[in-house]
Write an enzyme that holds these catalytic residues in place. Sequence first.
Site, PDB file in Angstrom:
ATOM      1  N   CYS A  48      -2.665   7.713   4.902  1.00  0.00           N
ATOM      2  CA  CYS A  48      -2.689   7.362   3.483  1.00  0.00           C
ATOM      3  C   CYS A  48      -3.984   7.821   2.839  1.00  0.00           C
ATOM      4  O   CYS A  48      -4.076   7.909   1.617  1.00  0.00           O
ATOM      5  CB  CYS A  48      -2.486   5.867   3.290  1.00  0.00           C
ATOM      6  SG  CYS A  48      -3.001   4.897   4.674  1.00  0.00           S
TER       7      CYS A  48
ATOM      8  N   GLU B 160       0.879  -1.165   0.000  1.00  0.00           N
ATOM      9  CA  GLU B 160       0.000   0.000   0.000  1.00  0.00           C
ATOM     10  C   GLU B 160       0.912   1.210   0.000  1.00  0.00           C
ATOM     11  O   GLU B 160       1.707   1.385   0.915  1.00  0.00           O
ATOM     12  CB  GLU B 160      -0.880  -0.080   1.250  1.00  0.00           C
ATOM     13  CG  GLU B 160      -2.091   0.792   1.179  1.00  0.00           C
ATOM     14  CD  GLU B 160      -2.018   1.866   2.232  1.00  0.00           C
ATOM     15  OE1 GLU B 160      -2.248   1.565   3.402  1.00  0.00           O
ATOM     16  OE2 GLU B 160      -1.708   3.016   1.862  1.00  0.00           O
TER      17      GLU B 160
HETATM   18  P1  NAP Z   1       9.491   3.735   3.456  1.00  0.00           P
HETATM   19  O1  NAP Z   1      10.699   4.564   3.269  1.00  0.00           O
HETATM   20  O2  NAP Z   1       8.890   3.154   2.244  1.00  0.00           O
HETATM   21  O3  NAP Z   1       9.874   2.572   4.484  1.00  0.00           O
HETATM   22  C1  NAP Z   1       8.950   1.538   4.824  1.00  0.00           C
HETATM   23  C2  NAP Z   1       9.715   0.257   5.075  1.00  0.00           C
HETATM   24  O4  NAP Z   1      10.228  -0.247   3.837  1.00  0.00           O
HETATM   25  C3  NAP Z   1      10.907   0.433   5.989  1.00  0.00           C
HETATM   26  O5  NAP Z   1      11.041  -0.716   6.786  1.00  0.00           O
HETATM   27  C4  NAP Z   1      12.063   0.554   5.022  1.00  0.00           C
HETATM   28  O6  NAP Z   1      13.261   0.149   5.622  1.00  0.00           O
HETATM   29  C5  NAP Z   1      11.655  -0.379   3.897  1.00  0.00           C
HETATM   30  N1  NAP Z   1      12.214   0.058   2.621  1.00  0.00           N
HETATM   31  C6  NAP Z   1      12.153   1.291   2.083  1.00  0.00           C
HETATM   32  N2  NAP Z   1      12.776   1.319   0.887  1.00  0.00           N
HETATM   33  C7  NAP Z   1      13.248   0.076   0.673  1.00  0.00           C
HETATM   34  C8  NAP Z   1      14.004  -0.528  -0.385  1.00  0.00           C
HETATM   35  N3  NAP Z   1      14.384   0.181  -1.458  1.00  0.00           N
HETATM   36  N4  NAP Z   1      14.315  -1.826  -0.274  1.00  0.00           N
HETATM   37  C9  NAP Z   1      13.938  -2.541   0.800  1.00  0.00           C
HETATM   38  N5  NAP Z   1      13.222  -2.032   1.831  1.00  0.00           N
HETATM   39  C10 NAP Z   1      12.893  -0.731   1.773  1.00  0.00           C
HETATM   40  O7  NAP Z   1       8.348   4.519   4.180  1.00  0.00           O
HETATM   41  P2  NAP Z   1       8.375   5.420   5.499  1.00  0.00           P
HETATM   42  O8  NAP Z   1       9.700   5.353   6.165  1.00  0.00           O
HETATM   43  O9  NAP Z   1       7.208   5.016   6.260  1.00  0.00           O
HETATM   44  O10 NAP Z   1       8.087   6.886   5.000  1.00  0.00           O
HETATM   45  C11 NAP Z   1       8.774   7.499   3.935  1.00  0.00           C
HETATM   46  C12 NAP Z   1       7.739   8.075   2.968  1.00  0.00           C
HETATM   47  O11 NAP Z   1       6.793   7.059   2.617  1.00  0.00           O
HETATM   48  C13 NAP Z   1       6.875   9.191   3.492  1.00  0.00           C
HETATM   49  O12 NAP Z   1       7.490  10.441   3.429  1.00  0.00           O
HETATM   50  C14 NAP Z   1       5.675   9.080   2.610  1.00  0.00           C
HETATM   51  O13 NAP Z   1       5.908   9.742   1.398  1.00  0.00           O
HETATM   52  C15 NAP Z   1       5.530   7.624   2.347  1.00  0.00           C
HETATM   53  N6  NAP Z   1       4.491   6.951   3.175  1.00  0.00           N
HETATM   54  C16 NAP Z   1       3.295   6.723   2.615  1.00  0.00           C
HETATM   55  C17 NAP Z   1       2.304   6.082   3.345  1.00  0.00           C
HETATM   56  C18 NAP Z   1       0.976   5.803   2.741  1.00  0.00           C
HETATM   57  O14 NAP Z   1       0.180   5.201   3.412  1.00  0.00           O
HETATM   58  N7  NAP Z   1       0.703   6.163   1.516  1.00  0.00           N
HETATM   59  C19 NAP Z   1       2.536   5.678   4.647  1.00  0.00           C
HETATM   60  C20 NAP Z   1       3.778   5.912   5.205  1.00  0.00           C
HETATM   61  C21 NAP Z   1       4.748   6.542   4.442  1.00  0.00           C
HETATM   62  P3  NAP Z   1      14.405   1.241   5.930  1.00  0.00           P
HETATM   63  O15 NAP Z   1      13.747   2.422   6.512  1.00  0.00           O
HETATM   64  O16 NAP Z   1      15.290   0.561   6.875  1.00  0.00           O
HETATM   65  O17 NAP Z   1      15.034   1.512   4.604  1.00  0.00           O
END
Ligand code: NAP
Length: 529
Positions: free
Chosen positions: A302, A265
């Site tokens: 979200c 998601e």
């Molecule tokens: P995220 O960066 O996507 O991280 C979520 C999880 O996925 C973390 O455990 C992260 O581990 C892992 N991950 C991220 N990139 C990866 C990759 N390339 N390969 C393997 N694993 C990976 O999300 P976030 O930290 O929650 O927030 C960052 C951004 O995500 C926000 O600024 C927002 O834009 C978006 N977000 C969207 C929603 C939604 O519901 N639409 C919800 C939350 C966040 P690591 O952190 O250890 O890399």
Amino acid sequence: MNLTGKMLIGQQAVAGSREASQAIDPATDEPLQPPYAGGTIEQVDQACALAWAAFDSYRETSLEVRAGFLETIAEEIEALGERLIERAMAETGLPRQRIHGERGRTCQQLRTFARTVRAGEWLDVRVDRAQPARQPLPRPDLRQRQVPLGPVAVFGASNFPLAFSVAGGDTASALAAGCPVVVKAHGAHPGTSELVGRAVARAVARCALPEGVFSLLYGSGREVGTALVADPRIRAVGFTGSRSGGLALCQVAQARPEPIPVYAEMSSINPVFLFPAALQARGEALAQGFVASLTQGAGQFCTNPGLVIARQGPALERFVAAAAERVQRSPAQTMLTPGIFQAFEAGVGALAEQPLARTLATGLPGEGPNQGQAHLFATQAQAFLAEPALQAEVFGAASLIVACADAEQVRQVAEHMEGQLTATLHLDEADLDEARALLPTLERKAGRLLVNGWPTGVEVCDAMVHGGPFPATSDPRTTSVGTAAILRFLRPVCYQDFPDALLPAALRHGNPLQLRRLLDGQREARQHA
Ligand code: NAP
């Protein structure tokens, strides 16, 4: 209970040996103890091996045992008391009331899945009895039930430290389906994850289940997360987070010798359509409801309403003035992590500099670190249709109002949108025909359509759909909230001409589980209350 900084591989608390990270209190920018060392590839392998070893016995637990396990997890989470609330507040900057509510939702979610498991409808039992005398060929006895896919990797979400993290919706639905779970904790709330992880591990022990039913790992997504998704014993993935993270994990899953489904998601801007009669009749009230939904939880949902679409004219101008005035008065709020705050600042900065959009209002400035100010922008439909950057999700309290010349332009904007979790319609009686004409487009674009409400606030129930076409999710056929989420982790198996003694209980001739089966094409009446 002191935090140890250790992972859980089955019932064993073990320290990682990769680089350690600490949670940051986003309200102060101070690191929180203890450090959490990342797991090694060998530790990922151990957790997956235990999960695989647990799978065959866990998946054949009775409905009662499995439902009791989910209820025991809820009890153990509640027993953590204020310790959990305080740690989650410190790690996320979210207020006490919100964390309290989220704990309630998390436990209710587990209990709802317990009810679902007991009812057994998810087994979707279909029986086509043998017809030995059928001409020209006899029909064999055919019986179908759903079986779990296998161990599931769950990635905790940053924005729901309880309800979409270690024992959140993905974990609850996978465990309900009969799948062991290996969680990759989100680095923003490791202490909350440890507390909840230990609660789950205690429930595993209390219910005398095999230890591999649940493990909790720390470490970077690129290392631990990728190794987990690539492990051949993992059979499905649940993820909530960024589009780039979700897509990276989809690619890892697809590149495996045996590809697996990833239920990610990711990104949604949740358009809100204001129809003319409703806008004319109650623009002020709509502005009030809109800004409340936009700024709730610093906009870090979200389902945050990031796009408003309406016909230009005096009624829209009144709505814009009222919404801008409310945004200007909105206090800044602490965002979840320094990284999410920086991404928000970059997103609103890019919109502010975008020549095709103009800034209508900015909220009050904050005093501490990581304080996100609400932002409201406006553009014209032509610009929205021409500039892809205007559709990008800005995670936080930011929204763009798109003014359209007429109903046809509203339709073009809707048609141009990417896939969404939700689409909202504000309408009165006189708007029904125009709304009806838009519905086929919105049904193609979104997973949940709502009338005269706001998209934030997602009910956990049987009919909920929290999903939608890409990029809202990686698989539009499912939901990650509500009891239908269990279906993501199941697949059908058909048993042909099995002797009764060899059939699983759900499929036996006497229907010992009293399930409501599809028997020779007819749905049976419910056999028990
Ligand atoms: P995220 O960066 O996507 O991280 C979520 C999880 O996925 C973390 O455990 C992260 O581990 C892992 N991950 C991220 N990139 C990866 C990759 N390339 N390969 C393997 N694993 C990976 O999300 P976030 O930290 O929650 O927030 C960052 C951004 O995500 C926000 O600024 C927002 O834009 C978006 N977000 C969207 C929603 C939604 O519901 N639409 C919800 C939350 C966040 P690591 O952190 O250890 O890399």
